[in-house]
Design a protein around this motif. Structure first.
Motif, PDB file in Angstrom:
ATOM      1  N   PRO A  10       0.808  -1.229   0.000  1.00  0.00           N
ATOM      2  CA  PRO A  10       0.000   0.000   0.000  1.00  0.00           C
ATOM      3  C   PRO A  10       0.838   1.275   0.000  1.00  0.00           C
ATOM      4  N   ASP A  11       2.122   1.179   0.416  1.00  0.00           N
ATOM      5  CA  ASP A  11       2.988   2.356   0.448  1.00  0.00           C
ATOM      6  C   ASP A  11       3.923   2.414  -0.749  1.00  0.00           C
ATOM      7  N   SER A  12       3.730   1.503  -1.695  1.00  0.00           N
ATOM      8  CA  SER A  12       4.536   1.482  -2.913  1.00  0.00           C
ATOM      9  C   SER A  12       3.992   2.479  -3.925  1.00  0.00           C
ATOM     10  N   SER A  13       4.688   2.578  -5.044  1.00  0.00           N
ATOM     11  CA  SER A  13       4.236   3.501  -6.093  1.00  0.00           C
ATOM     12  C   SER A  13       2.926   3.052  -6.735  1.00  0.00           C
ATOM     13  N   ASN A  14       2.530   1.800  -6.520  1.00  0.00           N
ATOM     14  CA  ASN A  14       1.231   1.310  -7.018  1.00  0.00           C
ATOM     15  C   ASN A  14       0.230   1.116  -5.888  1.00  0.00           C
ATOM     16  N   GLY A  15       0.572   1.590  -4.708  1.00  0.00           N
ATOM     17  CA  GLY A  15      -0.315   1.408  -3.564  1.00  0.00           C
ATOM     18  C   GLY A  15      -1.612   2.170  -3.719  1.00  0.00           C
ATOM     19  N   VAL A  16      -2.699   1.550  -3.322  1.00  0.00           N
ATOM     20  CA  VAL A  16      -4.024   2.163  -3.431  1.00  0.00           C
ATOM     21  C   VAL A  16      -4.468   2.600  -2.039  1.00  0.00           C
ATOM     22  N   VAL A  17      -4.873   3.855  -1.918  1.00  0.00           N
ATOM     23  CA  VAL A  17      -5.369   4.409  -0.665  1.00  0.00           C
ATOM     24  C   VAL A  17      -6.873   4.577  -0.787  1.00  0.00           C
ATOM     25  N   GLU A  18      -7.590   4.064   0.192  1.00  0.00           N
ATOM     26  CA  GLU A  18      -9.050   4.159   0.158  1.00  0.00           C
ATOM     27  C   GLU A  18      -9.483   5.613   0.056  1.00  0.00           C
ATOM     28  N   GLY A  19     -10.341   5.910  -0.898  1.00  0.00           N
ATOM     29  CA  GLY A  19     -10.847   7.259  -1.085  1.00  0.00           C
ATOM     30  C   GLY A  19      -9.930   8.164  -1.879  1.00  0.00           C
ATOM     31  N   ILE A  20      -8.700   7.672  -2.172  1.00  0.00           N
ATOM     32  CA  ILE A  20      -7.734   8.487  -2.903  1.00  0.00           C
ATOM     33  C   ILE A  20      -7.336   7.821  -4.211  1.00  0.00           C
ATOM     34  N   GLY A  21      -7.153   6.509  -4.155  1.00  0.00           N
ATOM     35  CA  GLY A  21      -6.649   5.778  -5.316  1.00  0.00           C
ATOM     36  C   GLY A  21      -5.149   5.604  -5.207  1.00  0.00           C
ATOM     37  N   ILE A  22      -4.500   5.406  -6.334  1.00  0.00           N
ATOM     38  CA  ILE A  22      -3.049   5.222  -6.309  1.00  0.00           C
ATOM     39  C   ILE A  22      -2.380   6.546  -5.930  1.00  0.00           C
ATOM     40  N   ASN A  23      -1.518   6.483  -4.924  1.00  0.00           N
ATOM     41  CA  ASN A  23      -0.874   7.690  -4.383  1.00  0.00           C
ATOM     42  C   ASN A  23       0.585   7.717  -4.818  1.00  0.00           C
ATOM     43  N   GLN A  24       0.834   7.467  -6.091  1.00  0.00           N
ATOM     44  CA  GLN A  24       2.188   7.268  -6.588  1.00  0.00           C
ATOM     45  C   GLN A  24       3.095   8.462  -6.332  1.00  0.00           C
ATOM     46  N   GLN A  25       2.583   9.666  -6.525  1.00  0.00           N
ATOM     47  CA  GLN A  25       3.431  10.853  -6.408  1.00  0.00           C
ATOM     48  C   GLN A  25       4.021  10.998  -5.015  1.00  0.00           C
ATOM     49  N   HIS A  26       3.320  10.443  -4.015  1.00  0.00           N
ATOM     50  CA  HIS A  26       3.781  10.607  -2.643  1.00  0.00           C
ATOM     51  C   HIS A  26       4.472   9.370  -2.086  1.00  0.00           C
ATOM     52  N   SER A  27       4.593   8.311  -2.871  1.00  0.00           N
ATOM     53  CA  SER A  27       5.302   7.128  -2.376  1.00  0.00           C
ATOM     54  C   SER A  27       6.782   7.453  -2.240  1.00  0.00           C
ATOM     55  N   SER A  28       7.406   6.925  -1.201  1.00  0.00           N
ATOM     56  CA  SER A  28       8.795   7.266  -0.906  1.00  0.00           C
ATOM     57  C   SER A  28       9.722   6.816  -2.021  1.00  0.00           C
ATOM     58  N   LYS A  29      10.601   7.707  -2.429  1.00  0.00           N
ATOM     59  CA  LYS A  29      11.593   7.369  -3.456  1.00  0.00           C
ATOM     60  C   LYS A  29      12.814   6.684  -2.859  1.00  0.00           C
ATOM     61  N   THR A  30      12.941   6.704  -1.539  1.00  0.00           N
ATOM     62  CA  THR A  30      14.137   6.137  -0.903  1.00  0.00           C
ATOM     63  C   THR A  30      13.849   4.874  -0.106  1.00  0.00           C
ATOM     64  N   GLY A  31      12.577   4.555   0.120  1.00  0.00           N
ATOM     65  CA  GLY A  31      12.249   3.415   0.964  1.00  0.00           C
ATOM     66  C   GLY A  31      12.237   3.749   2.438  1.00  0.00           C
ATOM     67  N   TYR A  32      12.141   5.046   2.752  1.00  0.00           N
ATOM     68  CA  TYR A  32      12.055   5.492   4.151  1.00  0.00           C
ATOM     69  C   TYR A  32      11.102   6.685   4.233  1.00  0.00           C
ATOM     70  N   ASN A  33      10.495   6.856   5.405  1.00  0.00           N
ATOM     71  CA  ASN A  33       9.750   8.075   5.737  1.00  0.00           C
ATOM     72  C   ASN A  33      10.135   8.503   7.146  1.00  0.00           C
ATOM     73  N   ILE A  34       9.814   9.744   7.480  1.00  0.00           N
ATOM     74  CA  ILE A  34      10.118  10.260   8.823  1.00  0.00           C
ATOM     75  C   ILE A  34       9.014   9.834   9.792  1.00  0.00           C
ATOM     76  N   ARG A  35       9.416   9.250  10.893  1.00  0.00           N
ATOM     77  CA  ARG A  35       8.475   8.875  11.948  1.00  0.00           C
ATOM     78  C   ARG A  35       8.532   9.856  13.125  1.00  0.00           C
ATOM     79  N   LYS A  36       9.686  10.431  13.342  1.00  0.00           N
ATOM     80  CA  LYS A  36       9.881  11.362  14.450  1.00  0.00           C
ATOM     81  C   LYS A  36       8.862  12.497  14.358  1.00  0.00           C
ATOM     82  N   PHE A  37       8.377  12.960  15.487  1.00  0.00           N
ATOM     83  CA  PHE A  37       7.404  14.054  15.653  1.00  0.00           C
ATOM     84  C   PHE A  37       5.962  13.627  15.407  1.00  0.00           C
ATOM     85  N   GLN A  38       5.719  12.404  14.926  1.00  0.00           N
ATOM     86  CA  GLN A  38       4.353  12.002  14.622  1.00  0.00           C
ATOM     87  C   GLN A  38       3.660  11.472  15.871  1.00  0.00           C
ATOM     88  N   ASP A  39       2.404  11.836  16.010  1.00  0.00           N
ATOM     89  CA  ASP A  39       1.594  11.396  17.147  1.00  0.00           C
ATOM     90  C   ASP A  39       0.698  10.262  16.675  1.00  0.00           C
TER      91      ASP A  39
END
Length: 576
Positions: free
Chosen positions: A398-427
């Motif tokens: 679901p977090d890949s470039s072909n991942g489908v998000v409910e209500g959004i569809g494929i969210n390719q533009q926002h899929s990580s290009k490096t295989g990482y995202n920032i977790r720090k600061f998130q609640d």
């Protein structure tokens, strides 16, 4: 953990980033007040100070530009890159010019707007009726304003080198052909202002005043300023050099050590708040606590940009499959800076790092700061993997470039290009990415940084025992073994500890520059692409996402061309 209440700094006055005294009158009641009346009332005077608190900035790099209200300077550092469509919004690939520095373009004008507001206030406050009515309160407000002005100057100095020192607001008859002061003059001015403010500001604030300046906050700005000044970038033997960039004081490292030690003495050299695991560590960054020396408060009543909740990190930095935008993609290069749980580095001889299983047995902060393939986040495992043969039983992650998000569809533009995202600061306790934590702070200065400042200065002075004592306050809190290195190895260990402990907090962009570590300024940004076999097993390939070039002129931003045209007496920075 002790809970804090927030003061919301009079939202009506803090929504706008750059507003004059007249603008404030329009917000309050344009037909009822005059500027003189503002300065006759201590309550109204306090609101003028609140306005300049916007100069401390927050989650967004540039509030005047849509994208950069939603990410910060980590995208131009060794830590990460901007993710959406691989855009070069900071123009690090194209190279800065004196007319185009991308999303950094408003820094100069915004900072000078705040200095103007502070100068107008400081020009009038001593002779004001408000000072006569309540000298204790208004003197304290004056100290806050001096602190805020010094903090803005410290930021100008980091970006531009020496700048004009203006202690008074310019009038119509004043000379506008400004001249830049030397770097040393600017440091001396900032230190003087902070010392004067610290002498008046309270050491602590009641809970309802969380987010307002204290003596510790002023000393923290002083500590950072003197550490930066002592660094290699400002040694006269390095280029660029000359009065706008050089800091030649023989006592520079001792001064930096002494500035940090003043804070250490005030807090009794106490240990940092202890944690037992990654979750405890994560919570340090979403709740007020005693290790924060200065932070900006947020709440359901006060967002980063008006009522724009997506300027906060939950939506802006979450992986795409959760409906996140993943705007800052941490580099694999940076991920390799995190140690193993046993304290060995990923490239050390005899390391326990397994290059075929990069997420296993890493130090605690790795799991607190990063989202990666398989990380448990918001009720499921992060999955960047593209299926070799997509099917109902083996779908694309679901977090890949072909991942489908409910209500959004494929969210390719926002899929990580490096295989990482920032977790720090998130609640992660929030039910939705668009909810707001009731007490989440944006951290500006904290005790861990001061300990790292002191360790670095002591190592440069050759006081390795003292340097180890304080860097190990960081390392041991992170559940890592004590650092035992000496000499050059100790200095490198302190730099690594700094990269990891204060990751994504706006430091690395400047740290790698002041260390002149060009291997972390221009480099091939690495990422991991994950694939999924039909039996569900995943594998990865390391690849170069893009190669970030390095230009020598990028040690400093240029003075905007329009400013030099208006005031030719302003010398342009080297290379522009």
């Amino acid at each position: 953990m002790k809970k804090f209440k927030f003061i919301y700094l009079f939202v009506a006055f803090t929504m706008l980033a750059t507003i004059s005294c007249e603008d404030i009158l329009d917000v309050e009641a344009a037909d009822a007040f005059t500027e003189d009346l503002i300065y006759s009332d201590p309550v109204q005077v306090e609101r003028l100070v609140y306005t300049v608190y916007n100069s401390t900035e927050s989650w967004g790099l540039n509030k005047a530009q849509w994208w950069s209200r939603r990410f910060n300077i980590e995208v131009g550092s060794f830590e990460a890159k901007f993710n959406f469509q691989n855009r070069d919004l900071m123009r690090l690939n194209a190279g800065w010019t004196n007319s185009n520095v991308g999303v950094l373009s408003q820094k100069w004008s915004n900072y000078w707007d705040y200095i103007r507001l502070a100068n107008e206030f400081l020009d009038r406050i001593d002779e004001s009726e408000a000072m006569q009515k309540d000298p204790e309160k208004v003197t304290a407000l004056k100290a806050e304003m001096k602190f805020l002005r010094a903090n803005v100057y410290a930021k100008l100095l980091k970006y531009y080198g020496g700048v004009p020192i203006m202690e008074n607001a310019l009038g119509l008859d004043d000379n506008f052909q400004l001249v830049r002061n030397s770097y040393e003059d600017c440091v001396a001015f900032i230190v003087k202002e902070l010392d004067e403010a610290a002498a008046i500001l309270p050491e602590t604030r009641p809970d309802v005043e969380f987010g307002r300046a204290t003596k510790l906050a002023a000393l923290a700005v002083k500590s950072r300023t003197l550490l930066y000044a002592a660094s290699k970038l400002h040694d006269p033997s390095t280029a660029p050099n000359g009065p706008l960039y050089d800091y030649a004081k023989a006592s520079k490292w001792q001064d930096a050590a002494d500035a940090a030690k003043a804070i250490i003495d005030m807090v009794g050299a106490r240990d940092l708040i202890t944690v037992s695991d990654a979750t405890d560590y994560q919570n340090l960054f979403i709740t007020p606590n005693q290790d924060l020396l200065f932070a900006r408060p947020f709440s359901a009543a006060y967002y980063d940009f008006g009522t724009d909740v997506v300027s906060l990190p939950d939506q802006t930095q979450s992986p795409s499959g959760y409906g996140g935008w993943g705007l800052s993609s941490p580099s694999h290069n940076f991920a390799l800076e995190f140690n193993m749980a046993d304290g060995s580095g990923t490239t050390d001889a005899g390391t326990t790092y397994d290059a075929t299983n990069p997420n296993a047995n890493r130090e605690m902060r790795y799991y607190a700061d990063l989202n990666f393939q398989g990380a448990q986040f918001r009720g499921r495992a992060v999955d960047y993997a593209l299926a070799d043969t997509p099917s109902e039983t083996t779908p694309d992650g679901p977090d890949s470039s072909n991942g489908v998000v409910e209500g959004i569809g494929i969210n390719q533009q926002h899929s990580s290009k490096t295989g990482y995202n920032i977790r720090k600061f998130q609640d992660e306790s929030l039910a939705a990415l668009t909810d707001v934590s009731p007490q989440r702070p944006y951290i500006l200065y904290r005790l861990a940084e001061v300990y790292l400042n002191y360790a670095e200065a002591q190592a440069e002075l050759g006081n390795d025992d003292s340097a180890r004592t304080f860097v190990n306050k960081i390392s041991s809190r992170a559940l890592q073994p004590d650092i035992t290195a000496s000499g050059a190895e100790l200095k490198e260990a302190i730099k690594r500890e700094r990269r990891i402990e204060i990751a994504f907090e706006g430091h690395n962009f400047f740290d790698e520059r002041r260390w002149m570590n060009e291997a972390h300024l221009g480099f091939p940004i690495k990422g991991l692409t994950w694939t999924k076999a039909t039996d569900g097993t995943v594998s990865f390939t390391e690849y170069t996402v893009e190669t970030r070039p390095w230009f020598q002129k990028h040690y400093y931003l240029p003075i905007p061309a329009t400013e030099v045209e208006k005031a030719p007496s302003l010398l342009q920075n080297s290379g522009y």
